[in-house]
Design an enzyme around this catalytic site. Sequence first.
Site, mmCIF file in Angstrom:
data_model
loop_
_atom_site.group_PDB
_atom_site.id
_atom_site.type_symbol
_atom_site.label_atom_id
_atom_site.label_comp_id
_atom_site.label_asym_id
_atom_site.label_seq_id
_atom_site.Cartn_x
_atom_site.Cartn_y
_atom_site.Cartn_z
ATOM 1 N N ASP A 280 0.617 -1.218 0.017
ATOM 2 C CA ASP A 280 0.024 -0.252 -0.043
ATOM 3 C C ASP A 280 0.920 1.193 -0.023
ATOM 4 O OD1 ASP A 280 -2.079 1.523 0.096
ATOM 5 O OD2 ASP A 280 -2.518 1.299 2.082
ATOM 6 N N GLY B 22 -5.169 3.128 -3.419
ATOM 7 C CA GLY B 22 -6.765 3.702 -4.014
ATOM 8 C C GLY B 22 -6.186 5.022 -4.422
#
Length: 1082
Positions: free
Chosen positions: A393, A665
Amino acid sequence: MSSINTNVAEKHSYKERVNTDASSLSADGSVEAHRLTIEQVAKIFNTDIINGLSTSQANQTLKDFGANTLGDGDKISLTKIIAHQVCNAMILVLIISMVIALAIKDWISGGVIGFVVLINISVGFVQEYKAEKTMGSLRSLSSPTARVTRNGDDTTIPAEEVVPGDIVHIKVGDTVPADLRLIDLMNLETDEALLTGESLPITKNHLDVYDDYSVPIPVGDRLNLAYSSSVVSKGRGTGIVIATALDTQIGQIAKSLRNNNSVIRKVDKSNGKPKKREYSKAFCGTIKDIFYNILGINVGTPLQRKLSWLAIFLFWGCRYFCNYCNGIPKNRVNKEVAIYAICVALSMIPSALIVVLTITMAVGAQVMVMKHVIVRKLDSLEALGGINDICSDKTGTLTQGKMIARKTWIPNVGTFNVGNSNDPFNPKAGEVSFVNLSPKFIEETDEEIDFKQKLPSPFPENFNNWLLTATLANIATLNQSRDEETGELVWKAHGDATEIAIQVFTSRLNYGRDSLIENYEHLAEFPFDSSIKRMSAVYQSLQTNQIKVYTKGAVERVLNCCTHWYGHEENDELYDNQQLKELTDDDKHLIESNMNALSTQGLRVLAFATKDITNSSIDLSNRESIESNLIFQGLIGIYDPPRPETAGSVKSCHNAGINVHMLTGDHPGTAKAIAQEVGILPHNLYHYSEEVVKAMCMTANEFDSLSDDEIDKLPVLPLVIARCAPQTKVRMIEALHRRGKFVAMTGDGVNDSPSLKKADVGIAMGLNGSDVAKDASDIVLTDDNFASILNAIEEGRRMSSNIQKFVLQLLAENVAQALYLMVGLAFIDDSGLSVFPLSPVEVLWILVVTSCFPAMDLGQERASDDILEESPNSTIFTWEVIIDMIVYGFWMAVCCLVCFVIIVYGEGDPYLGVNCNKSSSSNSDVCELVFRGRSASFATMTWCALILAWECIHPYNSLFYMRQDTDHPWWKQTVIDLWDNQFLFWSVAIGFISVFPVVYIPVINTKVFLHGPIGYEWGLAVGFSILFLAGSELWKWIKRIHKRKANKKAKNPEYELERSDPFKKYASFSRSNTMDRPELMV
């Protein structure tokens, strides 16, 4: 404030301490919090709803009530540890050998083997007990945590430190740490299936009070309570802890489930009434499980299971070999055959290996803690060394997670810029400047843009409206409080890092949430969801009664909900225009181009929108209708700087043969900018073909739209996937597995658990990770830092390398002894029986006593300087290890055999005595020649085994040149290298010396070890030990020659460039395709 209680026995006796009716207490004196108002519960537990308990109050309550655990469910079982030591194939082989020896009345051999078994079990018990304690403490570090308010500060503590009266905050993905009386919530739903069996989440309401004491309220209907161990499936909430540990509802169930564990397989009743076949299957499966557990072949780590299978295979193979060679041809399966079978079997079993492996892994787990890595599953220690792809991430892992709002764009107003601020919480620090141009225009113009130092006064109406949305579509809070240590006023923030950054920006302009919220009533909230990437809040103005929706989220997701805006022109004619315009596709492209202008600066861009609700009958619980027909208001760019160590760690990963993938994201532009900054993506994309550039950076939609076959045909799997969803991560892992990759995956959210389980090593974030993610992971990073992953891999490689070293050392000795003893079948005494060239006790002494400690010390060897430049290796038993094992073992056996032969046959016709294999009938005169041969070969094998321990430090480099890059003379560098691991040095030194007392101590030498004193034979033992050293050095020299030839074949200009440029393998020297497509260039 005083503690709730003075002792544990009185912890339910609240009647004497509070001003409340006795009816609010249950029969056992505990508080029925669901029947009380929030204020009454707070008074009972003597807590402050805003500031929580004080530190002293919490500490005293913890003493009174004890830790928030469900008793001794995780208590270390001494019986299980002992059973685990006994029930593994290697110890069972020793036990069987002991029983056979005692059965044939070979008391000394049986007694010595029994002593070795006892030592193994004792050492293994102590080490496993320590390991269990270590792993228990590590599990407690990675166990569920709780976010509580104490002394007015939000802090994260282990769930077991939560006490009654604590103010606890819960959010999506959290495991509720204790039973709570909810005092505030927003769209809170919890999964209580574990407690009530209800499959659907339960919607909570903190305002409910069940004050009708005549009506019993079942546990599942108490909507103002949240129960321990339930999982938050939606929304957020805050509550007062009303029960902990076994006093919780789940604690009551835990009491009833105690001692309910069973090894008996359940009968399959899924198809109705079970038949005899189902009962037979369950019975046979139970027997199989018990048998396999006893042998240790379905418990422990994969390597431990492989070693157990190896022990079983070698034992039975040697048994049948010895019986056939020594007994069956002559139909003489007698005591001598049994003893020889025992001896050869013992020689083939690496008895100390399980103990050494356990100790190495326990120490490795402790070392990991110092590097901010908590190992939850020992299997992962073996797996870490083989990782060749990391999917990470971005936020908080590759970056600092300390976000600061840098730029804001309001259409028809301009761009606001925050400068001179690196404090993420202080709204007074930094300067806000302004220019009435869009980010797109600023990026495209060649002129120097002068940001005005003065903000427009008064603020444009559109900017005021945007500030209001930014403040209210936000649950972060800021406050100033006095630091307990320094006494200074400091700014503190509570909430998500992104929302804090926005709240700090609005507070700079006097639009803080605290100053506005009192004028609004909060009607509804739709929290951020990773699948739709936006959140909304609905408020009603207390002054005008106007109901409005305030929305923020990913730009494309918010734009999809918008139908209008106020337009934008790069001139002053429409400055602060208040006339709504329909949002066209061209307008959306304009907004997206401004978003791209911000994201290419490495900023995370969010969009804001709003709308009025004029229909009083609208359903405020219908998210789709609430988030439709919105009015676009503007953008904000938030900067989350990369961690200083990230770029270096990514480069080290590339040098280690590990590919790094960013799955985030964020917007593609932001993701690409950060990826290039830290080295995940190359800076000069024009070096690569259009096809490769497209594959390097993709969005989740693009990736998910491809079939598995199309993904497998990509020239390279994406190095960056933006707008990543949880299912995208799973597909990425599957794609990597299809390419034969060994994958580590990071995750922090509840939706990341499938990918964490799918990966070969699942890595959860310790600071910001949800409890569900931690539970699904193999390891936990206590600092959420990407560099810690590299530390874990380095430690994993060190451990794998060291395990290879001592496995090679121990198994090479087994090969040597087995070959030596099998050839020894040819030595026949006057009674027609084979003479042992080594006695059973000598075999055990070498394997267990002499070799065990050097093996343990090899397990603690430091990592080599170039360990991260070596290729990943996912297995211990490589072909190189197997070949080395055979070569070293064969050469050791040859040295010992020649030594024995020279002594026995060197003086002419040998006399091998009678019954020299039995301690009971040994005679020093009859067996003198055999005893001298055994002593010399015993000394030779012992010293060769110790020399091998040093040789195993490095697979290629000479013992006299362990480090090639040194200016010291060889003899001095050899001393430095051998002294570097002082534990190994002293183990080897003491092992060398221990041979002399074993050979010379009376009775022990002739009655136990079945060998005798020697004279000139010491020279032979020393000579053949040196010969073994020379042969080992010759073998390493051959390996180095072969390695150099292999490297020469690989060396070419492209190879050298690839070493310095990890992306060189993707390069296309035909640049026309990419350079013709400017949007692919950065």
